[in-house]
Structures are given as structure tokens and as C-alpha cells.
Design an enzyme around this catalytic site. Structure first.
Site, mmCIF file in Angstrom:
data_model
loop_
_atom_site.group_PDB
_atom_site.id
_atom_site.type_symbol
_atom_site.label_atom_id
_atom_site.label_comp_id
_atom_site.label_asym_id
_atom_site.label_seq_id
_atom_site.Cartn_x
_atom_site.Cartn_y
_atom_site.Cartn_z
ATOM 1 N N SER A 253 13.663 21.165 -17.752
ATOM 2 C CA SER A 253 12.276 21.981 -17.719
ATOM 3 C C SER A 253 12.338 22.927 -18.770
ATOM 4 O O SER A 253 13.802 23.996 -18.199
ATOM 5 C CB SER A 253 12.105 22.289 -16.221
ATOM 6 N N GLU B 267 8.699 7.628 -17.455
ATOM 7 C CA GLU B 267 7.545 8.895 -17.740
ATOM 8 C C GLU B 267 6.951 7.323 -18.454
ATOM 9 O O GLU B 267 5.811 7.497 -19.192
ATOM 10 C CB GLU B 267 7.444 9.658 -17.756
ATOM 11 N N LYS C 94 15.288 21.659 -11.996
ATOM 12 C CA LYS C 94 14.466 19.993 -12.748
ATOM 13 C C LYS C 94 15.443 19.211 -13.299
ATOM 14 O O LYS C 94 15.905 19.611 -14.505
ATOM 15 C CB LYS C 94 12.632 20.981 -13.916
ATOM 16 N N HIS D 198 0.912 -1.375 -0.120
ATOM 17 C CA HIS D 198 0.155 0.644 0.013
ATOM 18 C C HIS D 198 1.442 1.128 -0.122
ATOM 19 O O HIS D 198 0.649 2.244 0.440
ATOM 20 C CB HIS D 198 -0.755 0.229 1.543
#
Ligand code: ARG
Length: 489
Positions: A271, A284, A277, A150
Site C-alpha cells: 500500500s 485480484e 500491507k 457455503h
């Protein structure tokens, strides 16, 4: 070229709609090889003569080297290649190439040859990625970290255990592709349009020439069935969901909050606006491309589910799901492998993460069980202890004897003894005592690493053998073609 029974030429829009040519260039080389094997078989069985054979083979050899991808009026690659052969070899000879064959067995053949090669590449990449995971597990056998259920800390574990878990999932993917190969590696060629032919062909001959292990025997089945495609893409979808899970773990672990791992710069992006960043874009995209492959699987299955037996043009649309699927799974495995090889493991952060949690709890409960206390009672005692410790924001090891006393309702155990057990239960002792097969225990890591190293070698040997068997068959075919062409005089 095929429309003599029909009136009227296709207008551009309709031709474009009907045509699969832009999707077909991927299989052009397979189509040529298939045509060469078929032509050699026609000669072998005296269906065409040597002179005609040489003309056809010569034309096909020339087409192999040409860039045939410019705009064409052909409906598909089979029509394009046949028309080019007729142009080069003349109607008399070239017009005989398509004897005892149909585009229906031809397209099934091309797809099988393409998937066969792709499976070998996928297995090769899977072998590599699994080897990297095992190597990495070997290096991280002592890196202690929390295990999660979890997404909450659950038990004390080792980083190697995670890596081996990914490896085992990929082993199953590997095995699925490995076994599917046998069902793909059967030749549909010679099935004709649907019911075979009266011309005395030899299907075994073409199958052998093209390196197939056998035939898709039934001619209806051979031309109709695309279950091998559904199987391939289904396995690809499962593989991607496994890679996606690993990607998701790594995305979380590379956040500044976790900092368990650091990805090499070349697997991240920055970014356009926030200069600080370092985004895990490669991971992803593994996650993102997974949904695409799942979509391709849906597309193939829904295409197939309502079709009657025999070739139907709907089947043409299946190809568009195969090529990108192969591209996605192969490239995902390649980037995952390089990313794994270059990522940094932050040992200190991983170890520190267990300090704030209570993932040692089950180990303490099990120590009580070893003293003869029923598990349910032990669970209750430790649960109460965690409540007290967590209320005062300290670890279990900081509980005093007096605090420990309050959680014992009967005389199951002396408070001092319980206190001692808590003190002596450490992450290290937890991993030392965890002995069950496949567990996070130290010894199990060693055993599993050695076992998986052996296991992957067997797949590497098998994959290499298959790849060279197919390559050799095609080399023999090429050799035959070239020697016939050279000795034409
Ligand atoms: N372009 C077709 C495909 O990709 C080839 C087979 C066409 N056969 C036919 N009878 N129209 O599936």
C-alpha cells in the site's frame, strides 16, 4: 484507393471513424502471408505470370520488414498493404495481387490465422499450468484441510484434492480450445466478396500453403460467419471464470485470518500508505480481468445477432474484442502458473483449521450407517451431538459417554459403542475410509494424480504437433517465396 465510384474525399474525422487500421497491425503479418499464398496460387493457375509474381512477392517481403504502423490514409491493413505493394511493384504487377479476392475473405482469413496461433499458445499455457497443479497436488497429498460448502467447513479433505479440482476444470478448458481449433483451422480464402469468382482459382492450394486442414467451403458462410470468434471468446470467458474461482480461493486463503498459503512477494503489492500491507493484486486482477473477457463475449454475440448474411461493416468491431481477450487469457495463465510454483503452503495452519470445526460429523454418521443404522437416524444423532459439543465449545471427541447417551432416543446403538466410534473417527481415518471415486480419500488422490499426468501428456503431444505443423507450412511458404525471388533472373 477503393473509392473511384464515390465522390469526395473522406474528412479526417470520418476516416478515423471508419478505419480499423489501428486494430489491424496485430494481423499485418498474417495478411502478408495470406497475400503471398494467394499470389503463388495465381501463378500456379496461370492467372498472373512469373515476373508479376516475383514483383508482388518481393514487395510483400520488403513490407514484412518495414515498420508500416505510422499514420496512413488507408481504411484498413488490407488497403494499406495493397497500396504499398502497388507502390513498390508498380500498377501493372502490383495491381494484380487482389485478383479473385476480396477484403471480406481476406479479413476472415487473417482473424482465423491469428486465433489459430493464439489457441496453440493458450493450449501450451494451459498444459503448463495443469502440469504445475498436478505436481503441486503430488507434493500436497498428505496436507489435511477442511473442504467447504457455503464457505463453511463441510468435510475433511486434502489440499491436493483442491489442486486436482482446479486441474480438472482447466482440462475442460483445454479440451474446449483444443476442439475449437479444428473449426478455426479452415480457410475462407477464395470465397471472394460473398459468392466466389469466375477466375479459375484453386482454394485448396492456398489452404494447404497456409497450413489449413480444409476450407470453409460455402462462400457466404466463409465471409459472413464469426461463430468461431464467439466460440473462442466464449471458451476464454469460461476459462477466466475458472481461473477467477481459483484466484478467489487463494485470496481468502492468503488473508492473515486463514494463512493457509503465502504468496511470493513478487505476486503481491503493498500500500502507498499502510507499510504492513501485502496485497494479492495479481489474483485480484485475474478476477477483475475476467469481467472484461465476459464483456468481450457479450460484445461479439450482440454484434452478430442482428446481422444479415454477407459481410457487414459491423464485423470490423469484432476484432477489438479478440486481441485483448488473447492477451488476458495468456497472461493470466502465465502469472497463475508462476504464482502456483512459488506459493508456500502452510501445512500446520491447514491442519489446525479443522480442529475448531465439526467437519468430521459426516464420517461419524457414515460409521453408524456401516453399523446398520438408517442414515436419517444417524444424521439426527450426530446433529444432536454437534449441538451439545458446540454449546459447550468443545470438539466431538471431548464428549463424555453420559453426554453421548442423551442423543440416542431408542436402542439404535449402545452409548459406549457410539462413544468409541467418535473416539476412533479422526481426520486421518476419515481420509483412509473415503474410497468413492473422485473423493478426498487418500488413495483416490494417488490414482487421480497418476491418471491426470498421463492425460496432460496427450494434450502436450497434440499441441506440439499442431504448432509445428502450422510452423512448417509457413516455412514451406516462405521457402517458396524466397526461392522465387532469388531465382528471378
Ligand atoms: N476493415 C474491414 C474489417 O476489419 C475489412 C473488410 C472490409 N470489407 C468491406 N467490404 N468494407 O472487417
Amino acid at each position: 484507393m477503393y473509392r473511384s465510384r464515390l465522390d469526395g474525399k473522406l474528412d479526417d474525422v470520418t476516416l478515423e471513424f471508419l478505419s480499423s487500421i489501428s486494430d489491424d497491425f496485430v494481423i499485418a503479418q498474417y495478411d502478408i502471408l495470406g497475400s503471398q499464398a494467394h499470389t503463388l496460387m495465381l501463378l500456379e493457375n496461370k492467372i498472373i505470370n512469373r515476373k508479376e509474381t516475383i514483383k508482388i512477392l518481393n514487395a510483400l517481403e520488403r513490407i514484412k520488414k518495414e515498420n508500416i504502423s505510422e499514420k496512413s490514409e488507408a481504411e484498413d491493413i488490407h488497403e494499406l498493404i495493397e497500396s504499398l505493394v502497388i507502390k513498390k511493384a508498380g500498377k501493372e504487377a502490383g495491381g494484380k495481387m487482389h485478383t479473385a479476392r476480396s477484403r471480406n475473405d481476406q479479413v476472415a482469413l487473417d482473424i482465423r490465422m491469428k486465433i489459430r496461433d493464439d489457441i496453440n499458445v493458450v493450449c501450451f499455457c494451459l498444459n503448463q499450468t495443469i502440469e504445475t497443479l498436478i505436481d503441486l497436488a503430488e507434493k500436497n497429498q498428505r496436507v489435511i484441510m477442511p473442504l467447504y460448502t457455503h464457505t463453511q467447513q463441510a468435510q475433511i479433505g486434502l489440499f491436493s484434492h483442491f489442486l486436482l479440482a482446479y486441474a480438472d476444470a482447466l482440462f475442460r478448458d483445454l479440451d474446449r480450445f483444443y476442439v475449437a481449433y479444428g473449426r478455426v483451422n479452415e480457410s475462407p480464402l477464395g470465397a471472394g466478396p460473398v459468392g466466389g469468382t469466375s477466375i479459375p482459382i484453386d482454394r485448396q492450394f492456398t489452404a494447404k500453403m497456409l497450413g489449413f486442414k480444409g476450407l470453409v467451403e460455402n462462400s457466404i458462410d466463409a465471409t459472413t460467419s464469426r461463430d468461431f470468434v464467439a466460440e473462442y471468446i466464449g471458451h476464454a470467458a469460461i476459462l477466466m471464470t475458472n481461473l477467477s474461482r481459483m484466484a478467489e480461493d487463494f485470496i481468502i486463503w492468503s488473508t492473515s485470518e486463514f494463512s493457509f498459503i503465502e504468496l511470493a512477494d513478487r505476486f503481491t503489492s503493498t500500500s502507498s500508505v499502510m507499510p504492513q500491507k501485502k496485497n494479492p493484486d495479481v489474483l485480484e486482477l485475474i478476477r477483475g480481468k475476467t469481467s472484461q473477457v465476459i464483456g468481450y463475449q457479450m460484445s461479439v454475440l450482440s454484434n452478430l445477432k442482428g446481422l444479415p448474411s454477407g459481410y457487414n461493416r459491423d464485423l470490423q468491431q469484432i476484432k477489438v474484442s479478440i486481441w485483448p481477450t488473447s492477451k488476458i487469457i495468456i497472461s493470466s495463465l502465465l502469472v497463475a502458473n508462476s504464482l502456483l510454483k512459488t506459493m508456500k503452503v502452510n501445512e500446520k495452519k491447514l491442519r489446525k483449521a479443522i480442529d475448531g470445526g465439526y467437519s468430521i460429523s459426516l464420517d461419524i454418521a457414515e460409521a453408524l450407517v456401516r453399523k446398520g443404522i438408517p442414515f436419517r437416524t444417524a444424521h439426527k444423532i450426530v446433529g444432536n451431538m454437534v449441538q451439545i459439543a458446540s454449546n459447550s465449545k468443545k470438539p466431538l471427541s471431548a464428549l463424555s459417554v453420559n453426554e453421548v447417551k442423551t442423543v440416542i432416543s431408542g436402542n439404535e446403538i449402545e452409548p459406549r459403542e457410539l462413544h468409541k466410534i467418535i473416539q476412533s473417527t479422526t481426520p486421518e481415518s476419515s481420509l483412509e475410509t473415503r474410497k468413492s471415486q473422485g473423493s478426498a480419500g487418500k488413495h483416490e488422490q494417488q490414482r487421480m494424480i497418476a491418471d491426470r499426468k498421463r492425460k496432460v501428456q496427450a494434450y502436450i503431444t497434440g499441441t506440439n504437433k499442431r504448432t509445428s505443423e502450422t510452423r512448417e507450412a509457413i516455412e514451406v511458404l516462405n521457402g517458396k517465396v524466397l526461392s522465387l525471388i532469388k531465382n528471378k533472373g
